[in-house]
Design a protein around this motif. Structure first.
Motif, PDB file in Angstrom:
ATOM      1  N   SER A 146       0.819  -1.223   0.000  1.00  0.00           N
ATOM      2  CA  SER A 146       0.000   0.000   0.000  1.00  0.00           C
ATOM      3  C   SER A 146       0.848   1.266   0.000  1.00  0.00           C
ATOM      4  O   SER A 146       0.370   2.341  -0.384  1.00  0.00           O
ATOM      5  CB  SER A 146      -0.919   0.009   1.227  1.00  0.00           C
ATOM      6  OG  SER A 146      -0.152  -0.032   2.427  1.00  0.00           O
ATOM      7  N   ASP A 147       2.116   1.155   0.418  1.00  0.00           N
ATOM      8  CA  ASP A 147       3.030   2.303   0.426  1.00  0.00           C
ATOM      9  C   ASP A 147       3.946   2.329  -0.788  1.00  0.00           C
ATOM     10  O   ASP A 147       4.820   3.185  -0.889  1.00  0.00           O
ATOM     11  CB  ASP A 147       3.891   2.288   1.694  1.00  0.00           C
ATOM     12  CG  ASP A 147       3.074   2.546   2.946  1.00  0.00           C
ATOM     13  OD1 ASP A 147       2.103   3.327   2.858  1.00  0.00           O
ATOM     14  OD2 ASP A 147       3.390   1.956   4.004  1.00  0.00           O
TER      15      ASP A 147
ATOM     16  N   SER B 133       4.166   3.628  -3.590  1.00  0.00           N
ATOM     17  CA  SER B 133       3.516   4.737  -4.289  1.00  0.00           C
ATOM     18  C   SER B 133       4.424   5.953  -4.219  1.00  0.00           C
ATOM     19  O   SER B 133       5.431   5.965  -3.498  1.00  0.00           O
ATOM     20  CB  SER B 133       2.171   5.065  -3.626  1.00  0.00           C
ATOM     21  OG  SER B 133       2.392   5.500  -2.283  1.00  0.00           O
ATOM     22  N   VAL B 134       4.082   6.973  -4.986  1.00  0.00           N
ATOM     23  CA  VAL B 134       4.869   8.217  -4.951  1.00  0.00           C
ATOM     24  C   VAL B 134       4.880   8.785  -3.539  1.00  0.00           C
ATOM     25  O   VAL B 134       5.918   9.220  -3.034  1.00  0.00           O
ATOM     26  CB  VAL B 134       4.292   9.239  -5.956  1.00  0.00           C
ATOM     27  CG1 VAL B 134       4.991  10.587  -5.796  1.00  0.00           C
ATOM     28  CG2 VAL B 134       4.440   8.730  -7.384  1.00  0.00           C
ATOM     29  N   GLU B 135       3.734   8.765  -2.884  1.00  0.00           N
ATOM     30  CA  GLU B 135       3.652   9.291  -1.517  1.00  0.00           C
ATOM     31  C   GLU B 135       4.522   8.464  -0.562  1.00  0.00           C
ATOM     32  O   GLU B 135       5.202   9.006   0.303  1.00  0.00           O
ATOM     33  CB  GLU B 135       2.201   9.291  -1.037  1.00  0.00           C
ATOM     34  CG  GLU B 135       1.275  10.236  -1.797  1.00  0.00           C
ATOM     35  CD  GLU B 135       0.886   9.716  -3.183  1.00  0.00           C
ATOM     36  OE1 GLU B 135       0.426  10.542  -3.998  1.00  0.00           O
ATOM     37  OE2 GLU B 135       1.052   8.508  -3.444  1.00  0.00           O
ATOM     38  N   GLY B 136       4.474   7.141  -0.738  1.00  0.00           N
ATOM     39  CA  GLY B 136       5.285   6.274   0.099  1.00  0.00           C
ATOM     40  C   GLY B 136       6.769   6.500  -0.111  1.00  0.00           C
ATOM     41  O   GLY B 136       7.555   6.516   0.842  1.00  0.00           O
TER      42      GLY B 136
ATOM     43  N   ALA C   3       8.173   9.261  -1.185  1.00  0.00           N
ATOM     44  CA  ALA C   3       8.512  10.570  -0.630  1.00  0.00           C
ATOM     45  C   ALA C   3       8.663  10.516   0.885  1.00  0.00           C
ATOM     46  O   ALA C   3       9.538  11.161   1.463  1.00  0.00           O
ATOM     47  CB  ALA C   3       7.443  11.595  -1.022  1.00  0.00           C
ATOM     48  N   SER C   4       7.836   9.696   1.529  1.00  0.00           N
ATOM     49  CA  SER C   4       7.861   9.635   2.993  1.00  0.00           C
ATOM     50  C   SER C   4       9.145   9.029   3.541  1.00  0.00           C
ATOM     51  O   SER C   4       9.536   9.307   4.672  1.00  0.00           O
ATOM     52  CB  SER C   4       6.651   8.844   3.506  1.00  0.00           C
ATOM     53  OG  SER C   4       6.766   7.465   3.168  1.00  0.00           O
TER      54      SER C   4
ATOM     55  N   SER D 160      14.188  12.395  -2.697  1.00  0.00           N
ATOM     56  CA  SER D 160      15.051  13.549  -2.422  1.00  0.00           C
ATOM     57  C   SER D 160      16.511  13.271  -2.747  1.00  0.00           C
ATOM     58  O   SER D 160      17.370  14.132  -2.548  1.00  0.00           O
ATOM     59  CB  SER D 160      14.922  13.958  -0.946  1.00  0.00           C
ATOM     60  OG  SER D 160      15.371  12.906  -0.097  1.00  0.00           O
TER      61      SER D 160
ATOM     62  N   ALA E  85       7.815  10.715 -11.453  1.00  0.00           N
ATOM     63  CA  ALA E  85       8.266  11.197 -10.141  1.00  0.00           C
ATOM     64  C   ALA E  85       9.791  11.281 -10.073  1.00  0.00           C
ATOM     65  O   ALA E  85      10.354  12.268  -9.566  1.00  0.00           O
ATOM     66  CB  ALA E  85       7.732  10.291  -9.035  1.00  0.00           C
TER      67      ALA E  85
END
Length: 380
Positions: free
Chosen positions: A63-64, A66-69, A71-72, A77, A96
């Motif tokens: 579930s992680d 992903s782009v959000e995962g 980034a977290s 970076s 991304a």
């Protein structure tokens, strides 16, 4: 490397990645190699070989993935020189990483859905494809084409896959690095200067595959339904052994069939086997099992599709079949005539060692992973 499936020895794609990154590590000893992969289970952990290859490993829940995962955990970076996106599920991150400043993005579909889709709508496979599965394949193929157009380079696992994808990406940037025999799995077979194979008293046919793949499951079911009864009738004492994870005992309940399941290493399972098989009704991508049989000196009976593009020659170093009756005939002959069996196994081994060892691919790997963005790739 971003991989939806973690590199491991448990399936062909994961083993390929271990071998590939072993060469990359040797070719660029000072490079930093990071891995991002999805967990297949909550307690999933990298194998010792993975820990030795990568400097930083991030395992994420599906579930992680992903782009959000990403980034977290800070992946987006980091200013990477090369981002290697393995499997179709990783292609969605091209944009991304482009925005994050990656200098070169490689996309590897592993098994080309575009090529696989073509086999579904041709002859044999068409009559057996369910409408729902065909529609799913169309969706996957559309995604693959989108990633194919936007990556800087595309890496295929076979010449057949690369040939098809070059029709769509005509401006260049598609290459193939065929899967070699893994030194992780076949240490003894690869180092033997002269190979001597003793056949078991019980005539045994082996099928090695990762049965989490629908393609491999379909091939197994076809063999059990169409071929196995014919072989058993002509060679009553023969055994059919199924090696690989992803199956339950209930799925392979039949006379003279043994489910070995997942094993720590493949090489010992091949010792003494008479025949290895590579049935394939559809699909594309990896055909590593043929090379695995060959390096152990075991003759292979394969569907014509399974061996397409490989260097083995029908009747000399492999037996090819386009239908169940021919497939069974080849298996029966190799089970009944041990001298012919050993001669073909030796010929297959020679072809394998000449064409399908990873060391011979070092130059290709260095060129693909060592440079910045290819001059002929598409600018985005």
């Amino acid at each position: 490397m971003v991989s939806y499936y973690m590199p491991c020895r448990g399936h062909g794609g994961g083993l390929r990645l271990l071998d590939l990154y072993s060469i990359i590590r040797k070719s660029f000893p000072g490079a930093r190699l990071d891995l991002v992969a999805a967990k297949s289970a909550p307690d999933d952990a990298p194998e010792a070989e993975v820990l030795a290859l990568f400097d930083q490993i991030r395992l994420l829940d599906p579930s992680d993935f992903s782009v959000e995962g990403f980034a977290s955990v800070g992946i987006l970076s980091i200013d990477y020189d090369v981002v290697d996106l393995q499997y179709l599920q990783s292609g969605k991150f091209i944009r991304a990483f482009r925005q994050a400043g990656a200098k070169k993005i490689i996309f590897s579909p592993m098994e080309s859905m575009v090529r696989a889709l073509g086999t579904i709508f041709r002859g044999f496979a068409l009559r057996r494809a369910q409408i729902g599965q065909a529609w799913l394949n169309i969706t996957f193929a559309a995604k693959e084409l989108r990633y194919l157009f936007s990556a800087d380079a595309v890496l295929c696992v076979s010449k057949g896959d690369a040939k098809v994808l070059r029709w769509f990406r005509w401006w260049g940037g598609v290459s193939e690095i065929e899967t070699g025999v893994s030194p992780f799995e076949f240490r003894e077979s690869l180092k033997e200067a002269s190979h001597r194979r003793d056949l078991d008293e019980v005539r045994r046919i082996v099928f090695i595959a990762f049965f989490g793949s629908a393609t491999n499951r379909d091939a197994l079911n076809w063999y059990l339904r169409e071929v196995h009864p014919l072989v058993l009738k002509s060679v009553p004492g023969y055994r059919f052994q199924v090696v690989g994870r992803g199956l339950s005992a209930e799925e392979v309940q039949a006379e003279s069939v043994d489910l070995i399941g997942e094993v720590e290493r493949i090489e010992p399972c091949l010792s003494g086997a008479w025949v290895g098989i590579a049935p394939a009704l559809s699909g594309a991508g990896l055909r590593g099992k043929i090379n695995q049989y060959a390096v152990a000196g075991i003759p292979c009976v394969a569907a014509t599709l399974a061996a397409k593009g490989l260097a083995y020659r029908d009747g000399l170093s492999i037996c090819l079949a386009g239908d169940a009756a021919t497939f069974a005939k080849h298996c029966i002959r190799l089970l009944l005539y041990p001298l012919e069996n050993k001669d073909m196994g030796l010929a297959a081994r020679k072809v394998c060692l000449a064409n399908y060892v990873w060391e011979a691919k070092t130059g290709q790997i260095s060129r693909l992973y060592g440079g910045a963005r290819d001059a002929d790739s598409r600018k985005n």
